[in-house]
Design a protein around this motif. Structure first.
Motif, PDB file in Angstrom:
ATOM      1  N   PRO A   5      37.215  31.603  41.618  1.00 52.26           N
ATOM      2  CA  PRO A   5      37.424  32.635  40.602  1.00 52.26           C
ATOM      3  C   PRO A   5      36.570  32.433  39.362  1.00 52.26           C
ATOM      4  O   PRO A   5      36.110  31.330  39.072  1.00 52.26           O
ATOM      5  CB  PRO A   5      38.910  32.481  40.262  1.00 52.26           C
ATOM      6  CG  PRO A   5      39.194  31.034  40.519  1.00 52.26           C
ATOM      7  CD  PRO A   5      38.358  30.675  41.719  1.00 52.26           C
TER       8      PRO A   5
ATOM      9  N   PRO B 193      37.316  36.832  42.427  1.00 52.10           N
ATOM     10  CA  PRO B 193      38.456  37.298  41.637  1.00 52.10           C
ATOM     11  C   PRO B 193      38.332  36.873  40.187  1.00 52.10           C
ATOM     12  O   PRO B 193      37.653  35.893  39.868  1.00 52.10           O
ATOM     13  CB  PRO B 193      39.653  36.617  42.313  1.00 52.10           C
ATOM     14  CG  PRO B 193      39.084  35.395  42.958  1.00 52.10           C
ATOM     15  CD  PRO B 193      37.686  35.768  43.372  1.00 52.10           C
TER      16      PRO B 193
ATOM     17  N   ASP C  61      44.555  45.317  43.584  1.00 53.06           N
ATOM     18  CA  ASP C  61      43.147  44.991  43.464  1.00 53.06           C
ATOM     19  C   ASP C  61      42.414  46.226  42.986  1.00 53.06           C
ATOM     20  O   ASP C  61      42.656  47.340  43.471  1.00 53.06           O
ATOM     21  CB  ASP C  61      42.563  44.557  44.803  1.00 53.06           C
ATOM     22  CG  ASP C  61      43.052  43.171  45.208  1.00 53.06           C
ATOM     23  OD1 ASP C  61      42.905  42.844  46.384  1.00 53.06           O
ATOM     24  OD2 ASP C  61      43.576  42.455  44.339  1.00 53.06           O
TER      25      ASP C  61
ATOM     26  N   SER D 143      38.976  42.130  41.327  1.00 51.22           N
ATOM     27  CA  SER D 143      40.387  41.842  41.549  1.00 51.22           C
ATOM     28  C   SER D 143      40.883  40.964  40.408  1.00 51.22           C
ATOM     29  O   SER D 143      40.237  39.976  40.051  1.00 51.22           O
ATOM     30  CB  SER D 143      40.553  41.118  42.891  1.00 51.22           C
ATOM     31  OG  SER D 143      41.861  40.625  43.032  1.00 51.22           O
TER      32      SER D 143
ATOM     33  N   ARG E 280      43.891  38.713  38.438  1.00 49.66           N
ATOM     34  CA  ARG E 280      45.143  37.960  38.477  1.00 49.66           C
ATOM     35  C   ARG E 280      45.532  37.607  37.050  1.00 49.66           C
ATOM     36  O   ARG E 280      44.751  36.995  36.324  1.00 49.66           O
ATOM     37  CB  ARG E 280      44.975  36.688  39.308  1.00 49.66           C
ATOM     38  CG  ARG E 280      46.215  35.789  39.292  1.00 49.66           C
ATOM     39  CD  ARG E 280      46.009  34.546  40.147  1.00 49.66           C
ATOM     40  NE  ARG E 280      47.105  33.604  39.947  1.00 49.66           N
ATOM     41  CZ  ARG E 280      46.955  32.326  39.629  1.00 49.66           C
ATOM     42  NH1 ARG E 280      45.732  31.833  39.465  1.00 49.66           N
ATOM     43  NH2 ARG E 280      47.988  31.541  39.463  1.00 49.66           N
TER      44      ARG E 280
END
Length: 355
Positions: free
Chosen positions: A208, A236, A287, A295, A297
């Motif tokens: 990520p 991500p 997403d 995407s 988080r």
């Protein structure tokens, strides 16, 4: 230290890999052909910076501008060593020749992808001034570190630190490969190990991009830049907000209702930051489109900002922070969180200044 107008290019040449059209397709939200400036001084840290810059330029369709700052009163140690090995007086001509040779040798040690242009430039100025002058209109400036020993912990390096503080463009502090990486490879995936992130393999999912936010303008600029970087990597985006440090000391052992209210406030700030920069399409549990939205988080951590970012970025591809958050003049203009992540993060660190 400001980038003075006295910096002067004393040598320069352009080297380009065989043109195939590959690696020059631009990137989301950025113009193709912009320069990535990288500082070279003949050290292992600058070699790591060059390799990182080459990889990043290939993603963006950018040109690498390799800059070595050297002048009669201040030269990198590799330039002095090269001059010492040369017979004759150490006049300005000898030092300039030594600087050009050190720069050229550094570049010949790195394999260039097809289609990537690299400019070699020796600048008649100290290292930080040379990079700030060459990089004021660049996509970013990439610098190395001095290693991971005691000196590294105490001082990341005067050139890297000065560039990170004064540059108006993003500055990336690249990392050298660590001695323990080979040993880490033998550990189970995700175990972390004492040396930090596990070596990345082609079969593993992309690491990520991690970014810290606190609602400040610089952190929002960092989030915007990190989102573009995540899209470039197909990775991500982990957006981190640490809220425990915001609890006033007298309330450290207060009722759960107050702590829950503070946590809800922190979550609202995190959601608002993401909404401002990325938009509602990247909501909780969803997403975003493959491009241009990564995407996302959300990471809400009950810890100090530095601790949260260092832990979350342990196995990251890149850590992105704003140059200053809510901490005022901490760590002499750079910001305490930015400064601490530069010193201690295992991932490369990008320092973003809001405009």
């Amino acid at each position: 230290m400001a980038a003075g107008g006295g910096a002067r290019s004393t040598a320069g040449r352009e080297r380009e890999a065989a043109m195939t059209g590959e690696g020059r397709n631009g990137s989301a939200g950025r113009s193709a052909g912009a320069d990535i400036v990288v500082g070279i001084d003949g050290s292992p840290g600058s070699e790591s910076a060059l390799r990182w810059a080459v990889t990043e330029a290939s993603r963006r369709g950018a040109r690498v501008r390799a800059v070595l700052g050297s002048c009669p009163h201040e030269q990198p140690s590799a330039v002095r060593r090269w001059a010492d090995a040369t017979a004759g007086p150490h006049d300005e001509g000898t030092l300039a020749q030594a600087a050009g040779q050190v720069l050229h040798e550094a570049l010949t040690d790195v394999e260039l992808p097809p289609g990537l242009a690299v400019v070699e430039e020796v600048v008649d100025a100290p290292g930080s001034e040379a990079l700030l002058t060459a990089g004021r209109d660049a996509e970013m400036i990439v610098v190395g570190t001095r290693g991971r020993g005691l000196l590294h912990r105490l001082r990341i390096g005067s050139v890297s630190a000065s560039v990170a503080v004064h540059s108006p463009v993003p500055v990336v502090v690249a990392r050298a490969p660590r001695t323990g990486d080979e040993d880490d490879a033998a550990e189970p995936a995700g175990s972390g190990g004492p040396s930090g992130p596990q070596p990345h393999t082609s079969d593993a999912p992309p690491r990520p991009v991690v970014v810290g936010v606190d609602g400040s303008p610089n952190s929002l600029a960092a989030l915007r830049w990190a989102a573009d970087e995540a899209v470039l990597r197909g990775a991500p985006l982990h957006v981190v907000h640490a809220w425990l440090a915001a609890v006033p000391l007298p309330f450290a052992e207060t009722s759960g209702d107050i702590v829950a209210a503070l946590e809800d406030q922190a979550r609202a700030m995190l959601d608002d930051s993401i909404a401002q920069v990325i938009g509602a399409a990247a909501g909780p549990g969803q997403d975003g489109p493959a491009a241009p939205t990564p995407s996302v988080r959300r990471v809400l951590v009950a810890a100090s900002a530095t601790r949260a970012l260092l832990e979350e970025s342990r196995d990251a591809d890149l850590l992105v922070v704003g140059a200053r958050g809510r901490g005022g003049f901490a760590e002499l203009l750079l910001g305490s969180v930015s400064h601490q992540t530069m010193l201690h993060a295992t991932a490369p660190v990008a320092i973003i200044h809001g405009r």
